[in-house]
Design a protein around this motif. Structure first.
Motif, short mmCIF file in Angstrom:
data_model
loop_
_atom_site.label_atom_id
_atom_site.label_comp_id
_atom_site.label_asym_id
_atom_site.label_seq_id
_atom_site.Cartn_x
_atom_site.Cartn_y
_atom_site.Cartn_z
N ILE A 41 0.92 -1.26 0.11
CA ILE A 41 -0.02 0.22 0.10
C ILE A 41 0.99 1.19 0.01
O ILE A 41 0.63 2.10 -0.83
CB ILE A 41 -0.89 -0.03 1.24
CG1 ILE A 41 -2.10 -1.38 1.22
CG2 ILE A 41 -1.68 1.31 1.37
CD1 ILE A 41 -2.55 -1.74 2.45
N ARG A 44 2.53 1.71 -3.32
CA ARG A 44 1.52 1.89 -4.41
C ARG A 44 0.94 3.38 -4.23
O ARG A 44 0.91 4.20 -5.24
CB ARG A 44 0.26 0.90 -4.33
CG ARG A 44 -0.92 1.32 -5.46
CD ARG A 44 -1.41 0.05 -5.59
NE ARG A 44 -2.36 0.46 -6.92
CZ ARG A 44 -3.10 -0.09 -7.56
NH1 ARG A 44 -3.11 -1.17 -7.29
NH2 ARG A 44 -3.86 0.19 -8.52
N MET A 45 0.76 3.90 -3.14
CA MET A 45 0.22 5.02 -2.79
C MET A 45 1.22 6.40 -3.04
O MET A 45 0.59 7.32 -3.50
CB MET A 45 -0.37 5.25 -1.33
CG MET A 45 -1.29 4.29 -1.09
SD MET A 45 -2.88 4.59 -1.72
CE MET A 45 -3.73 5.87 -0.93
N VAL A 69 -4.34 -12.80 -15.24
CA VAL A 69 -5.97 -12.94 -14.19
C VAL A 69 -6.29 -14.16 -14.46
O VAL A 69 -6.76 -14.81 -13.39
CB VAL A 69 -6.66 -11.83 -14.66
CG1 VAL A 69 -8.01 -12.00 -13.78
CG2 VAL A 69 -6.31 -10.48 -14.28
N PHE A 198 -6.35 -12.73 -0.39
CA PHE A 198 -6.43 -11.33 -0.33
C PHE A 198 -5.22 -10.89 -1.30
O PHE A 198 -5.22 -9.72 -1.79
CB PHE A 198 -5.95 -10.50 0.93
CG PHE A 198 -7.02 -10.52 1.96
CD1 PHE A 198 -7.71 -9.33 2.11
CD2 PHE A 198 -7.39 -11.74 2.79
CE1 PHE A 198 -8.60 -9.21 2.93
CE2 PHE A 198 -8.34 -11.65 3.77
CZ PHE A 198 -9.08 -10.27 3.69
N PHE A 200 -4.72 -12.07 -4.36
CA PHE A 200 -5.34 -12.09 -5.77
C PHE A 200 -5.92 -11.00 -6.18
O PHE A 200 -5.43 -10.05 -7.11
CB PHE A 200 -6.43 -13.42 -5.75
CG PHE A 200 -7.03 -13.63 -7.03
CD1 PHE A 200 -6.34 -13.43 -8.37
CD2 PHE A 200 -8.47 -13.58 -7.17
CE1 PHE A 200 -7.19 -13.30 -9.63
CE2 PHE A 200 -9.20 -13.57 -8.47
CZ PHE A 200 -8.59 -13.40 -9.46
N PRO A 201 -7.06 -10.13 -5.45
CA PRO A 201 -7.36 -9.07 -6.11
C PRO A 201 -6.53 -7.80 -5.76
O PRO A 201 -6.40 -7.06 -6.71
CB PRO A 201 -8.86 -8.81 -4.99
CG PRO A 201 -8.52 -9.57 -3.70
CD PRO A 201 -7.61 -10.79 -4.10
N THR A 202 -5.84 -7.86 -4.86
CA THR A 202 -4.82 -6.70 -4.47
C THR A 202 -3.79 -6.53 -5.64
O THR A 202 -3.61 -5.38 -5.83
CB THR A 202 -4.29 -6.50 -2.93
OG1 THR A 202 -3.82 -7.66 -2.75
CG2 THR A 202 -5.23 -6.05 -2.00
N LEU A 205 -5.86 -7.69 -9.67
CA LEU A 205 -6.97 -6.92 -10.20
C LEU A 205 -7.09 -5.58 -10.19
O LEU A 205 -7.87 -4.75 -10.70
CB LEU A 205 -8.29 -7.63 -9.72
CG LEU A 205 -8.31 -9.19 -9.97
CD1 LEU A 205 -9.64 -9.74 -9.05
CD2 LEU A 205 -8.47 -9.47 -11.13
N ILE A 206 -6.43 -5.01 -8.84
CA ILE A 206 -6.75 -3.57 -8.92
C ILE A 206 -5.72 -2.77 -9.59
O ILE A 206 -4.43 -3.06 -9.06
CB ILE A 206 -6.78 -2.99 -7.37
CG1 ILE A 206 -7.73 -3.74 -6.71
CG2 ILE A 206 -7.08 -1.67 -7.01
CD1 ILE A 206 -7.77 -4.00 -5.20
#
Lengths: 206, 106
Positions: A41, A44-45, A69, A198, A200-202, A205-206
């Motif tokens: 995080i 990324r931020m 994906v 947790f 997989f999407p973070t 996908l995002i």
């Protein structure tokens, strides 16, 4: 020296020592992966662009342009299914059905290898395209987090294979302790599943 | 939870495991489907984390048998959660601290 309270719960905690041990270990694992998620995080931020404009001469607008994906979704299904089979392995021992237990534990180990095969396909595709951890911050954190998770999968395979192979002798001498061991191994395996749920999407996908 | 369960109770658990398995597969499909909607970062993050938390809770509650677990296990987990939140706060705090960033970038 024999470890106490491996069969019956310890009176003051209400659970076996093995269960206290695995939950304390899982607590340390939560902090390990929690630290990496925090770092993800943070990176990324703080990044002006994510995953980064160009790598190896190609423009990548999103993480899903770099990562596969469908392969990651397949691995999610594999891990969830293996969580089901390991809990069914434990349930089989609870009903004294050892042959059914062997099938479910064998399936769990097979699916664990399946997960690693899919992951190695994913990694090799990245390497073929020159996408190494040193290429970008995104790739560095992707390889660290998924690599550490894969090491945990390998650890799970080793433990589960031991319990299905040489460790299974205990079923004849002390079936309750053996069933508790499978439950504890299952707790670890479900944790590995939750981490991937947790990841997989973070990451993908995002 | 090992000791106190009869064969009938275990059979009930097995049926529940199958329902949870189906739900987890559906939620995985939802996660992938939402990613193709090309939402902006904040709603995409919220949806992804809500679905992942729901899935993780199902695994912990039913597969890891947390729903019937003894208080000491919850005490471990609450203490871990406190440290985890503290660590997240430290990272967010670091993000909000922009001192020296300009000179570093230049």
């Amino acid at each position: 020296m024999e470890i106490p309270y491996t069969v019956h719960p310890r009176p003051d905690t209400g659970v076996t020592n093995a269960k206290v041990g695995i939950w304390l270990f899982l607590a340390s694992e939560i902090m390990l992966f929690g630290g990496l998620f925090s770092a993800y995080i943070f990176l990324r931020m703080g990044a002006p662009e994510w995953p980064g404009t160009t790598m190896s001469g190609h423009y990548y607008a999103s993480a899903s342009d770099i990562l596969s994906v469908p392969l990651a979704a397949l691995n999610t299904v594999i891990l969830i299914a293996s969580s089901v089979t390991i809990v069914l392995a434990w349930a089989s021992l609870m009903t004294n059905n050892f042959s059914k237990y062997r099938i479910y534990m064998g399936l769990t180990i097979l699916m664990s290898f399946g997960f690693l095969i899919v992951k190695s396909i994913e990694y090799s595709t990245k390497f073929e395209h020159g996408l190494f951890p040193s290429e970008s911050t995104f790739l560095a954190i992707y390889f660290v987090m998924t690599g550490l998770h894969a090491i945990h999968v390998i650890g799970g395979i080793v433990v589960n294979a031991y319990l299905l192979g040489p460790g299974a002798k205990m079923w004849k001498t002390n079936p309750t302790q053996y069933t508790n061991r499978i439950e504890v191994a299952g707790l670890y395996w479900h944790f590995v599943d939750i981490v991937w749920i947790f990841l997989f999407p973070t990451i993908y996908l995002i | 939870m090992s000791e106190a369960h009869s064969a009938e109770e275990v059979q009930k658990h097995v049926r529940m495991y199958m329902y949870i398995f189906g739900t987890l597969l559906v939620m995985t499909a939802v996660t992938v489907a939402v990613s193709y909607l090309n939402l902006s970062i904040v709603p995409a993050l919220v949806v992804a984390l809500v679905v992942a938390t729901f899935k993780g809770t199902l695994v912990a509650r039913y597969f890891m048998h947390l729903s019937g677990e003894k208080p000491i296990i919850f005490q471990f987990l609450i203490l871990t959660a406190v440290f985890l939140v503290f660590m997240f706060i430290l990272f967010i705090w670091a993000l909000s601290d922009q001192r020296g960033v300009a000179s570093y970038v230049s």
